[in-house]
Design a protein around this motif. Structure first.
Motif, PDB file in Angstrom:
ATOM      1  N   SER A 113      -5.486   1.191  -7.496  1.00 53.24           N
ATOM      2  CA  SER A 113      -6.080   1.041  -6.170  1.00 53.24           C
ATOM      3  C   SER A 113      -6.134  -0.401  -5.677  1.00 53.24           C
ATOM      4  O   SER A 113      -6.323  -0.636  -4.485  1.00 53.24           O
ATOM      5  CB  SER A 113      -7.497   1.635  -6.152  1.00 53.24           C
ATOM      6  OG  SER A 113      -7.457   3.034  -6.312  1.00 53.24           O
ATOM      7  N   ASP A 160      -8.953   6.604  -2.608  1.00 55.36           N
ATOM      8  CA  ASP A 160      -8.156   7.606  -1.910  1.00 55.36           C
ATOM      9  C   ASP A 160      -7.333   8.355  -2.958  1.00 55.36           C
ATOM     10  O   ASP A 160      -6.198   7.986  -3.268  1.00 55.36           O
ATOM     11  CB  ASP A 160      -7.253   6.924  -0.881  1.00 55.36           C
ATOM     12  CG  ASP A 160      -6.582   7.916   0.062  1.00 55.36           C
ATOM     13  OD1 ASP A 160      -6.777   9.144  -0.115  1.00 55.36           O
ATOM     14  OD2 ASP A 160      -5.852   7.463   0.968  1.00 55.36           O
ATOM     15  N   HIS A 208       8.075   5.460   1.342  1.00 54.93           N
ATOM     16  CA  HIS A 208       6.804   4.775   1.093  1.00 54.93           C
ATOM     17  C   HIS A 208       6.081   5.352  -0.116  1.00 54.93           C
ATOM     18  O   HIS A 208       4.906   5.070  -0.333  1.00 54.93           O
ATOM     19  CB  HIS A 208       5.895   4.878   2.318  1.00 54.93           C
ATOM     20  CG  HIS A 208       5.478   6.279   2.656  1.00 54.93           C
ATOM     21  ND1 HIS A 208       6.374   7.216   3.110  1.00 54.93           N
ATOM     22  CD2 HIS A 208       4.266   6.902   2.584  1.00 54.93           C
ATOM     23  CE1 HIS A 208       5.730   8.361   3.311  1.00 54.93           C
ATOM     24  NE2 HIS A 208       4.456   8.198   2.991  1.00 54.93           N
ATOM     25  N   GLY A 249      -1.922   2.594  -1.982  1.00 54.51           N
ATOM     26  CA  GLY A 249      -2.649   3.356  -0.988  1.00 54.51           C
ATOM     27  C   GLY A 249      -3.157   4.641  -1.613  1.00 54.51           C
ATOM     28  O   GLY A 249      -3.892   4.619  -2.597  1.00 54.51           O
ATOM     29  N   ARG A 250      -2.738   5.759  -1.065  1.00 51.65           N
ATOM     30  CA  ARG A 250      -3.171   7.048  -1.585  1.00 51.65           C
ATOM     31  C   ARG A 250      -2.575   7.296  -2.971  1.00 51.65           C
ATOM     32  O   ARG A 250      -1.403   6.957  -3.228  1.00 51.65           O
ATOM     33  CB  ARG A 250      -2.735   8.153  -0.627  1.00 51.65           C
ATOM     34  CG  ARG A 250      -3.396   9.496  -0.853  1.00 51.65           C
ATOM     35  CD  ARG A 250      -2.914  10.513   0.165  1.00 51.65           C
ATOM     36  NE  ARG A 250      -3.717  11.722   0.107  1.00 51.65           N
ATOM     37  CZ  ARG A 250      -3.388  12.874   0.698  1.00 51.65           C
ATOM     38  NH1 ARG A 250      -2.271  12.948   1.426  1.00 51.65           N
ATOM     39  NH2 ARG A 250      -4.165  13.920   0.613  1.00 51.65           N
ATOM     40  N   ARG A 278       0.801  -1.219   0.000  1.00 53.32           N
ATOM     41  CA  ARG A 278       0.000   0.000   0.000  1.00 53.32           C
ATOM     42  C   ARG A 278       0.843   1.282   0.000  1.00 53.32           C
ATOM     43  O   ARG A 278       0.673   2.169   0.848  1.00 53.32           O
ATOM     44  CB  ARG A 278      -0.945   0.012   1.194  1.00 53.32           C
ATOM     45  CG  ARG A 278      -2.019  -1.067   1.114  1.00 53.32           C
ATOM     46  CD  ARG A 278      -2.999  -0.746   0.024  1.00 53.32           C
ATOM     47  NE  ARG A 278      -3.920  -1.862  -0.269  1.00 53.32           N
ATOM     48  CZ  ARG A 278      -4.818  -1.849  -1.251  1.00 53.32           C
ATOM     49  NH1 ARG A 278      -4.905  -0.808  -2.051  1.00 53.32           N
ATOM     50  NH2 ARG A 278      -5.607  -2.876  -1.444  1.00 53.32           N
TER      51      ARG A 278
END
Length: 255
Positions: A100, A132, A59, A104-105, A19
């Motif tokens: 997605s 997101d 990340h 993650g975002r 993610r």
């Protein structure tokens, strides 16, 4: 984490962390006056995205850029390759639905004003689908509209071998609202035969480095502290809802 480790396209699938945040640069392939390359917006969006990823941490991944956008306003100039607003909306929706499943975002960093309508429409739908997702523009102080001093300085810093400075010329100088009706009716050529909206005079690589830093710092703040407006754009406060940028971020809908 090195810049190469931030680049999604260079990884093998087991190297993708669980993610991660994914930043997607979105630019265009369109005329930028007689002196700048057609991929100017894509180069800028990618550079800002990479600088932001380095600022945020390990990340974050930077996806390969979306290099075609809604550039119909430039279509009378050779080299412009536009997919239009509707196609851009569809592309962004399907891309985010795919990302997605493992990311993650997801943040789109946009460097072309003609993309705003299609990008905003896509993000509104994706938010409704509970993804997101948000987008933000490339913002720096003292901007002009298109192929002027700001973009020329940025490319002198990022890709100096692609700048034909001896061809640079001033085009229409003035605020976007003054020419927007003509732009919508006849495209950029209706207000500037050279395709330039601004004046490249005084551009420098040093200024480009400074502007890139401003854009990256602004983007990082929007990602960490911003809220999304009704069009899915990350903003720090209501005064920034319609930012000044290095290219027109007007909600145009050119084909």
């Amino acid at each position: 984490m090195t810049l190469r480790q931030h680049e999604l396209g260079g990884l093998a699938w087991p190297d993708v962390r669980e993610r991660p945040m994914v930043i997607v640069p979105i630019g265009s392939t369109e005329q930028h006056g007689p002196h700048l390359p057609l991929n100017t917006d894509t180069v800028v969006a990618t550079a800002v995205s990479e600088a932001v990823a380095t600022r945020i941490g390990d990340h974050v991944l930077v996806a390969p850029p979306v290099s075609y956008g809604s550039s119909g306003e430039h279509q009378s100039f050779a080299g412009t390759a536009s997919i239009g607003s509707a196609a851009l909306t569809f592309l962004v929706i399907e891309l985010v639905r795919s990302l997605s499943t493992w990311a993650g975002r997801i943040i789109f960093i946009n460097a072309h004003g003609g993309n705003v309508a299609g990008l905003s429409k896509a993000v509104r739908q994706l938010v409704a689908e509970q993804h997101d997702i948000a987008w933000l523009p490339c913002v720096a102080e003292g901007s002009d509209l298109h192929a002027g001093r700001m973009e020329t300085s940025l490319i002198l810093h990022l890709k100096p071998d692609t700048v034909r400075l001896e061809r640079s010329t001033a085009g229409h100088i003035g605020p976007l609202p003054d020419i927007l009706p003509q732009l919508k009716a006849g495209g950029v050529s209706a207000v500037s035969p050279s395709g330039v909206l601004g004046d490249p005079t005084g551009a420098s690589a040093a200024e480009g480095l400074r502007l890139l830093g401003q854009m990256a710092d602004d983007a990082r703040r929007r990602i960490s502290d911003g809220v999304t407006d009704r069009n899915g754009m990350l903003t720090l406060n209501s005064a920034l809802a319609t930012p000044q940028t290095h290219s027109p971020q007007a909600p145009g809908d050119w084909a």
